[in-house]
Enzyme design. Structure first.
Site, PDB file in Angstrom:
ATOM      1  N   LYS A 237      28.640 -43.835  62.366  1.00 38.04           N
ATOM      2  CA  LYS A 237      28.208 -42.466  62.638  1.00 38.04           C
ATOM      3  C   LYS A 237      29.391 -41.567  62.972  1.00 38.04           C
ATOM      4  CE  LYS A 237      23.414 -43.230  64.056  1.00 38.04           C
ATOM      5  NZ  LYS A 237      23.294 -44.595  63.567  1.00 38.04           N
TER       6      LYS A 237
ATOM      7  N   GLU B  50      26.647 -37.096  72.086  1.00 36.53           N
ATOM      8  CA  GLU B  50      26.303 -35.792  71.517  1.00 36.53           C
ATOM      9  C   GLU B  50      25.468 -34.981  72.491  1.00 36.53           C
ATOM     10  OE1 GLU B  50      26.128 -36.656  66.718  1.00 36.53           O
ATOM     11  OE2 GLU B  50      24.265 -36.522  67.845  1.00 36.53           O
TER      12      GLU B  50
ATOM     13  N   HIS C 181      12.580 -43.241  70.262  1.00 38.27           N
ATOM     14  CA  HIS C 181      13.481 -42.843  69.174  1.00 38.27           C
ATOM     15  C   HIS C 181      13.101 -43.468  67.835  1.00 38.27           C
ATOM     16  CE1 HIS C 181      15.917 -41.081  72.294  1.00 38.27           C
ATOM     17  NE2 HIS C 181      16.072 -42.244  72.877  1.00 38.27           N
TER      18      HIS C 181
ATOM     19  N   ARG D 120      19.812 -46.003  52.092  1.00 41.62           N
ATOM     20  CA  ARG D 120      18.770 -46.904  51.594  1.00 41.62           C
ATOM     21  C   ARG D 120      17.497 -46.100  51.412  1.00 41.62           C
ATOM     22  NH1 ARG D 120      15.787 -47.314  56.297  1.00 41.62           N
ATOM     23  NH2 ARG D 120      16.961 -47.256  58.243  1.00 41.62           N
TER      24      ARG D 120
END
Length: 670
Positions: A116, A200, A235, A292
């Site tokens: 990421k 973040e 999440h 994917r």
């Protein structure tokens, strides 16, 4: 085009790929673990190869065994599905080295987007908007805490190599940072073998909107519109829909262009999803790219009329994309609900067991709907399990994906409510009732969407159990009477007419559930079959009509009631117009000793491994204090003190495997 492919996955995605391949005239090879020898995906394929024992690390994650199986069976390509090895660049390289086509993006693209933090740097160079945060390599806890302080709370900790909601923590204040970081890193290491995290800014009331992209090896790249995946728990996505409610044409075009730029920045080929976090004001930021096919791809298929698995196979075989951007259009609205074996009332803990009874709405599996605006409402169920199959602790506890289509969002909502009402599962806990409340709730019905929707409406979505309605109790009584009648015993005392020498028989039946005990006074009918029930001080007339298998039909005060009643263990599972009720007919003699001895020990809610112990023998803890952490299905679950008290004994150590129901520690409440 390929003549044979191997499907390196299990469950509904393996069934889904097998169905498309069969339609295209392509033979398929299934791989399976010992736990899946008789699984639906094995029977859906033409051939099967055993990989190894049940744990994924010994079977579905053994890329060497999968490649050997593909070569031995004469397959030309491997479809990885999603999960397991689908985003493993080393596996993609190994396939190429063995002369096999990996039906997915190039390994270079997987590596570029697999981290990421590295992906954020690439996106910055491609002018894709980013959320403020730290995405670098330094991972010292003190340094990361400094970055969080600089960004400003709340912040989101996220596993750099993560996905599927694993290795993510929201930190509301600096005092909570260290504990959240440790937990996030443990879960990331267990799930991905990499404990690196990024930090973040956590946006308040954001929406999760993702763009389906597709690219071929001829330089073409398009997007197949968006999906709104804002409704999440822990999440992880619960409901997905397409198109996103309230999406303007301008915003869709801007997000689509950004998604294409992201894909082109890494030389992408195949199906991929670019995920964005979107503010309520319309601004959006890149989160990550999943290299994917996504679990929620069916809603895109439903509104476009395209089979994305077929597109994958064609692109992997070297063909150009079947359509260009201007040839795609949105038709209607689609919603997907993930039906899980889990217990929402217990923190969405997975539930382990067998599907003793499974009944669903009439559906056509794997068929692409939505191509004809005049067609009837469509229901699609993508499932990898059948009645009698087991949900094991080794894999994801998904039972099925329930997908509906409607001419507009209101129509899709009605179809989803109807399909959920017809879904019946006995043998383990499910989230079906929770999904029903979610879909019918004011927030989702009115498209007031953000990733905190479930938590914000927790009280209405997870209400305290209520007493069953008289209708439901009447159905339970009718089922007992019908079963008694069908027993055909010669014993006159067991006849359902309630004959007694001194007159009509009266009984008090006591049903119990999570809400308590519920008394029903039953006056047998005699010869007219009109029984009298008294519930909560009100009298009702019950007339038995018919019972075919588990299906019951009766009249209550002249109203026709239809229901399904399934007996399992000591429970009557009643499925009626009011939902699913679990009732036990209380036998005072059989349960006389219940509750006499209190249980001062805490037990494992499911099979798992002890990953952290947060207390010690002899320690005094307050109510709600975390005592130990279990890992199950790659998610962490904290075992908290049920009351203030003392730890008398710790019965397991870090690293120990425990079975469901195992006593974890001796606890003495104050």
């Amino acid at each position: 085009m390929f003549s044979k492919i191997l499907i390196a996955n299990r469950g509904e995605i393996a069934c889904r790929v097998a169905a498309t391949a069969r339609r295209m005239g392509i033979a398929t090879v299934a791989v399976y673990s010992d736990a899946d020898a008789l699984a639906a995906h094995v029977q859906a394929c033409d051939e099967g190869v055993r990989l190894g024992p049940a744990p994924a690390r010994d079977s579905y994650l053994r890329g060497d065994l999968i490649i050997a199986a593909a070569l031995a069976m004469g397959a030309q390509a491997i479809h990885p599905g999603y999960g397991f090895l689908s985003e493993n660049a080393d596996f993609a390289d190994a396939c190429a080295a063995a002369g096999l086509v990996f039906i997915g993006p190039p390994a270079t693209a997987i590596r570029a987007m697999g981290s990421k933090s590295a992906a954020k740097s690439l996106m910055q160079g491609a002018a894709v908007p980013l959320v403020p945060g730290y995405h670098g390599q330094r991972q010292e806890p003190g340094f990361l805490r400094e970055q969080a302080d600089r960004i400003g709370y709340p912040v989101l900790l996220k596993a750099s190599a993560g996905g599927g909601g694993k290795g993510m923590r929201i930190v509301e204040q600096g005092a909570d940072f260290d504990a959240a970081l440790s937990s996030c890193q443990r879960e990331a290491q267990a799930s991905f073998g990499d404990d690196q995290v990024l930090v973040e800014k956590y946006l308040t009331r954001p929406r999760h909107i993702e763009i389906q992209v597709f690219a071929d090896s001829h330089g073409h790249c398009i997007y197949l519109f968006e999906r709104d995946c804002s409704v999440q728990r822990r999440h992880q996505k619960v409901l997905e829909e397409a198109p996103a409610p309230g999406m303007s044409g301008e915003r869709r075009a801007a997000m689509g262009a950004a998604a294409i730029a992201a894909a082109q920045a890494v030389g992408y080929v195949g199906a991929g999803t670019v995920e964005f976090i979107a503010n309520q004001d319309g601004s959006f930021y890149f989160m990550e790219m999943n290299t994917r096919l996504q679990v929620e791809h069916p809603v895109t298929e439903m509104i476009t009329g395209q089979d994305l698995v077929e597109w994958q196979l064609r692109v992997a075989a070297g063909e150009p994309l079947p359509l260009q951007q201007h040839q795609l259009q949105i038709n209607g609205h689609a919603i997907e609900a993930r039906v899980y074996a889990e217990n929402p009332e217990k923190g969405f803990l997975p539930s382990i067991g067998s599907l003793v009874h499974l009944r669903t709405a009439h559906a056509v599996s794997f068929q692409v709907h939505g191509a004809d605006p005049g067609q009837p409402a469509a229901i699609r169920i993508d499932a990898g399990v059948r009645e009698g199959d087991a949900i094991s602790p080794f894999y994801d506890p998904m039972i099925a994906k329930l997908i509906v289509w409607g001419a507009d969002r209101a129509g899709a909502l009605r179809n989803m409510a109807r399909a959920l009402a017809q879904y019946q599962v006995v043998g383990l806990a499910t989230n079906i009732a929770f999904l029903q409340r979610l879909v019918s709730g004011h927030a989702f019905a009115n498209a007031d969407l953000d990733t905190g929707l479930i938590e914000r409406h927790r009280e209405t979505l997870l209400p305290a159990p209520g007493a069953p309605l008289p209708d439901t109790l009447a159905v339970a009584v009718a089922s007992l009477l019908q079963q008694q009648a069908q027993a055909r015993t010669a014993d006159p005392w067991s006849h359902t007419d309630g004959w007694r020498a001194h007159g009509r028989l009266h009984r008090t039946l006591v049903f119990t559930d999570e809400a308590g005990n519920h008394e029903v006074e039953l006056a047998y009918a005699g010869g007219d079959r009109h029984h009298t029930l008294r519930v909560g001080g009100q009298s009702h007339v019950l007339q038995l009509d018919s019972m075919r298998g588990s299906d019951v039909e009766l009249r209550l005060d002249g109203r026709v009631l239809q229901a399904t009643v399934v007996r399992h263990d000591e429970l009557l599972h009643v499925f009626d117009a009011h939902g699913h009720s679990r009732l036990r007919l209380l036998d005072p003699l059989a349960h006389a000793a219940d509750g006499e001895a209190g249980d001062d020990r805490l037990t494992a809610p499911m099979p798992g491994k002890i990953v952290a112990i947060l207390t010690a023998k002899g320690a005094h803890v307050e109510r709600g204090a975390p005592m130990l952490i279990m890992e199950a299905m790659k998610m962490e679950h904290t075992i908290a003190a049920p009351a203030a008290g003392v730890i008398d004994e710790l019965l397991y150590a870090v690293g120990d495997q425990v079975r469901e129901g195992a006593r974890l520690l001796d606890f003495r409440p104050d």
